[in-house]
Design a protein around this motif. Structure first.
Motif, short mmCIF file in Angstrom:
data_model
loop_
_atom_site.label_atom_id
_atom_site.label_comp_id
_atom_site.label_asym_id
_atom_site.label_seq_id
_atom_site.Cartn_x
_atom_site.Cartn_y
_atom_site.Cartn_z
N GLY A 42 0.81 -1.21 0.00
CA GLY A 42 0.00 0.00 0.00
C GLY A 42 0.84 1.26 0.00
N MET A 43 1.94 1.24 0.74
CA MET A 43 2.82 2.41 0.82
C MET A 43 3.50 2.66 -0.52
SD MET A 43 5.84 3.19 3.60
CE MET A 43 6.70 1.64 3.28
N TYR A 44 4.05 1.62 -1.14
CA TYR A 44 4.77 1.80 -2.40
C TYR A 44 3.82 2.09 -3.56
CZ TYR A 44 9.77 1.38 -1.78
OH TYR A 44 11.09 1.66 -1.48
N LEU A 45 2.65 1.46 -3.57
CA LEU A 45 1.69 1.78 -4.63
C LEU A 45 1.25 3.24 -4.54
CD1 LEU A 45 -0.59 -1.39 -4.78
CD2 LEU A 45 0.85 -0.47 -6.62
N THR A 46 1.03 3.71 -3.32
CA THR A 46 0.69 5.13 -3.14
C THR A 46 1.81 6.01 -3.65
OG1 THR A 46 -0.68 4.61 -1.21
CG2 THR A 46 0.08 6.88 -1.44
N GLY A 47 3.06 5.65 -3.32
CA GLY A 47 4.19 6.43 -3.80
C GLY A 47 4.31 6.44 -5.31
N VAL A 48 4.09 5.28 -5.95
CA VAL A 48 4.15 5.22 -7.42
C VAL A 48 3.07 6.08 -8.05
CG1 VAL A 48 3.80 3.68 -9.39
CG2 VAL A 48 5.27 2.97 -7.49
N PHE A 49 1.86 6.02 -7.52
CA PHE A 49 0.76 6.83 -8.07
C PHE A 49 1.03 8.33 -7.92
CE2 PHE A 49 -2.20 3.07 -7.12
CZ PHE A 49 -2.01 2.55 -8.40
N VAL A 50 1.61 8.70 -6.78
CA VAL A 50 1.85 10.12 -6.54
C VAL A 50 3.05 10.62 -7.34
CG1 VAL A 50 2.54 11.81 -4.78
CG2 VAL A 50 0.77 10.13 -4.26
N VAL A 51 4.17 9.89 -7.27
CA VAL A 51 5.42 10.36 -7.88
C VAL A 51 5.42 10.17 -9.40
CG1 VAL A 51 7.93 10.05 -7.95
CG2 VAL A 51 6.71 9.97 -5.77
N THR A 52 5.01 8.99 -9.85
CA THR A 52 5.10 8.66 -11.27
C THR A 52 3.89 9.15 -12.06
OG1 THR A 52 6.38 6.69 -10.69
CG2 THR A 52 5.47 6.80 -12.93
N LEU A 115 12.25 5.96 -3.67
CA LEU A 115 11.16 6.59 -4.42
C LEU A 115 10.64 7.77 -3.61
CD1 LEU A 115 9.08 6.43 -6.78
CD2 LEU A 115 7.68 5.01 -5.28
N GLY A 116 10.61 8.90 -4.19
CA GLY A 116 10.13 10.08 -3.47
C GLY A 116 10.21 11.29 -4.36
N THR A 117 9.79 12.41 -3.87
CA THR A 117 9.34 12.65 -2.51
C THR A 117 7.81 12.73 -2.49
OG1 THR A 117 11.36 13.87 -2.04
CG2 THR A 117 9.49 14.31 -0.62
N ILE A 118 7.18 12.14 -1.44
CA ILE A 118 5.73 12.21 -1.27
C ILE A 118 5.44 13.26 -0.22
CG2 ILE A 118 3.66 10.96 -0.62
CD1 ILE A 118 6.60 8.93 -1.65
N HIS A 119 4.83 14.34 -0.65
CA HIS A 119 4.58 15.46 0.26
C HIS A 119 3.29 15.25 1.05
CE1 HIS A 119 7.81 17.90 -1.44
NE2 HIS A 119 7.40 17.51 -2.64
N LEU A 194 -3.28 1.92 5.79
CA LEU A 194 -2.29 2.45 6.74
C LEU A 194 -0.93 2.60 6.09
CD1 LEU A 194 -3.35 0.34 9.85
CD2 LEU A 194 -3.79 2.77 9.44
N GLY A 195 -0.61 1.72 5.13
CA GLY A 195 0.63 1.88 4.38
C GLY A 195 0.61 3.13 3.52
N GLY A 196 -0.54 3.40 2.89
CA GLY A 196 -0.66 4.62 2.11
C GLY A 196 -0.50 5.87 2.96
N LEU A 197 -1.02 5.83 4.18
CA LEU A 197 -0.84 6.97 5.09
C LEU A 197 0.61 7.08 5.56
CD1 LEU A 197 -4.07 6.50 7.25
CD2 LEU A 197 -3.65 8.30 5.56
N SER A 198 1.34 5.96 5.52
CA SER A 198 2.75 5.99 5.92
C SER A 198 3.64 6.59 4.84
CB SER A 198 3.24 4.57 6.23
OG SER A 198 2.47 3.98 7.25
N ALA A 199 3.15 6.65 3.59
CA ALA A 199 3.98 7.17 2.49
C ALA A 199 4.36 8.63 2.70
CB ALA A 199 3.27 6.96 1.16
N PRO A 200 3.40 9.56 2.92
CA PRO A 200 3.82 10.94 3.19
C PRO A 200 4.51 11.09 4.54
CG PRO A 200 1.45 10.70 3.44
CD PRO A 200 1.94 9.43 2.87
N LEU A 201 4.24 10.16 5.46
CA LEU A 201 4.91 10.25 6.76
C LEU A 201 6.41 9.99 6.61
CD1 LEU A 201 4.30 10.61 9.80
CD2 LEU A 201 4.15 8.13 9.96
N GLN A 203 7.88 10.08 3.51
CA GLN A 203 8.20 11.00 2.42
C GLN A 203 9.10 10.37 1.36
OE1 GLN A 203 9.41 14.87 3.83
NE2 GLN A 203 7.32 15.36 4.44
N PHE A 204 10.23 9.82 1.74
CA PHE A 204 11.15 9.21 0.78
C PHE A 204 11.18 7.71 1.05
CE2 PHE A 204 15.19 8.24 -1.27
CZ PHE A 204 15.09 9.00 -2.43
N LEU A 205 10.68 6.91 0.11
CA LEU A 205 10.50 5.48 0.32
C LEU A 205 11.73 4.71 -0.14
CD1 LEU A 205 6.81 5.09 -0.91
CD2 LEU A 205 7.67 5.80 1.34
#
Length: 306
Positions: A42-52, A115-119, A194-201, A203-205
């Protein structure tokens, strides 16, 4: 102050993970050893959707939750009819697969480079970290409240019946496999949330975030607090993450030359706490204590004189 808010927010996420494991294992008897896999996916998928893909954070978290929930449903279809050992191995293998994909698929995750940065979603506010932490805390409180209500609901009673005697529950006309599969998919999706919420927490995965220590910490916390108690995960996280990761690692006056020993000391204390609780309170801190058996021999019967 910012690091303290970060630590409290991360502890709230751990409490949420422990509550979801309580539903899976405490109520339904599913031994999920792939917590870090579902949370990390969930954390990395969120990061990919936001960053990429440049999607908004909220939309990315919803999409990641839905995808991981569907993956959990598929895994459940394959393994939930099997024994607990098979489920344990399958979920553990899933977490290993996710960790491997994060490192190997560099075109998507950037591998070890990160992977980042997730603001944060509210960069316009001065107290962004505090506001985001309050949102996470609200979600976790809702999750805790929902699991408490679930135990006393009709579905919760069915889940306990499936955990204790699935054959008997089936003989009473309950679709036990459907209950297990839907619940497993929903709770795995919750871990992804909860992983998706951890992505901006974070920030840099980076891949080291997907450490098996996440799974071990959640399991130890639930067993310490009491796997059959609604607040067992909460108390266990306070005794583990709250005590060691916040109080000792952050605020204890440890000399610099001994700072590197803290992580090893933490795992040693986790294990020691676990052994003590299993020896003296097998049901956990909030569980019922096992009554001591009277091992004295029965007195010899008195002979009646005629």
């Amino acid at each position: 102050m910012d690091y303290f808010i970060y630590s409290l927010t991360l502890m709230a996420i751990y409490v949420g993970l422990a509550q979801l494991l309580y539903v899976q294992f405490g109520l339904l008897g599913i031994p999920n050893f792939g917590i870090v896999g579902f949370w990390g996916a969930g954390m990395y998928l969120t990061g990919v959707f936001v960053v990429t893909l440049k999607l908004p954070l909220g939309v990315s978290i919803v999409l990641a939750t839905a995808i991981v929930g569907c993956v959990g449903w598929g895994i459940g279809r394959m393994v939930l009819r099997r024994s607990g050992q098979a489920i344990l191995c399958a979920t553990l293998a899933f977490s290993a697969v996710i960790a491997t994909l994060v490192i190997s698929e560099k075109w998507l995750t950037k591998g070890v480079q990160g992977l980042g940065t997730i603001h944060y979603p509210f960069e316009v506010f001065e107290q962004t970290e505090l506001l985001f932490g309050a949102i996470v805390l609200t979600i976790v409180i809702g999750l805790v409240w929902g699991t408490i209500r679930l135990r006393d609901s009709r579905l919760g009673r069915v889940m306990i019946a499936v955990r204790d005697n699935e054959e008997l529950a089936e003989s009473l006309g309950k679709n036990t496999f459907s209950v297990k599969n839907v619940t497993f998919a929903a709770t795995c999706g919750g871990m992804a949330l909860l992983g998706g919420l951890s992505a901006p927490l974070n920030q840099f995965l980076v891949p080291y975030l997907l450490s098996p220590a996440v799974t071990f910490t959640i399991w130890i916390a639930l067993v310490l607090g009491g796997k059959s108690h609604s607040f067992g995960g909460l108390v266990g996280v306070l005794l583990t993450f709250g005590l060691f990761n916040i109080l000792i690692e952050t605020y204890a006056p440890v000399p610099v030359e001994y700072a590197g020993m803290i992580p090893n000391l933490k795992m040693f204390c986790y294990g020691l706490l676990l052994v003590v609780v299993i020896m003296f309170r097998p049901s956990g801190v909030l569980g019922t204590s096992t009554p001591k058996k009277d091992v004295r021999p029965n007195p010899a019967p008195r002979k009646e004189h005629v």
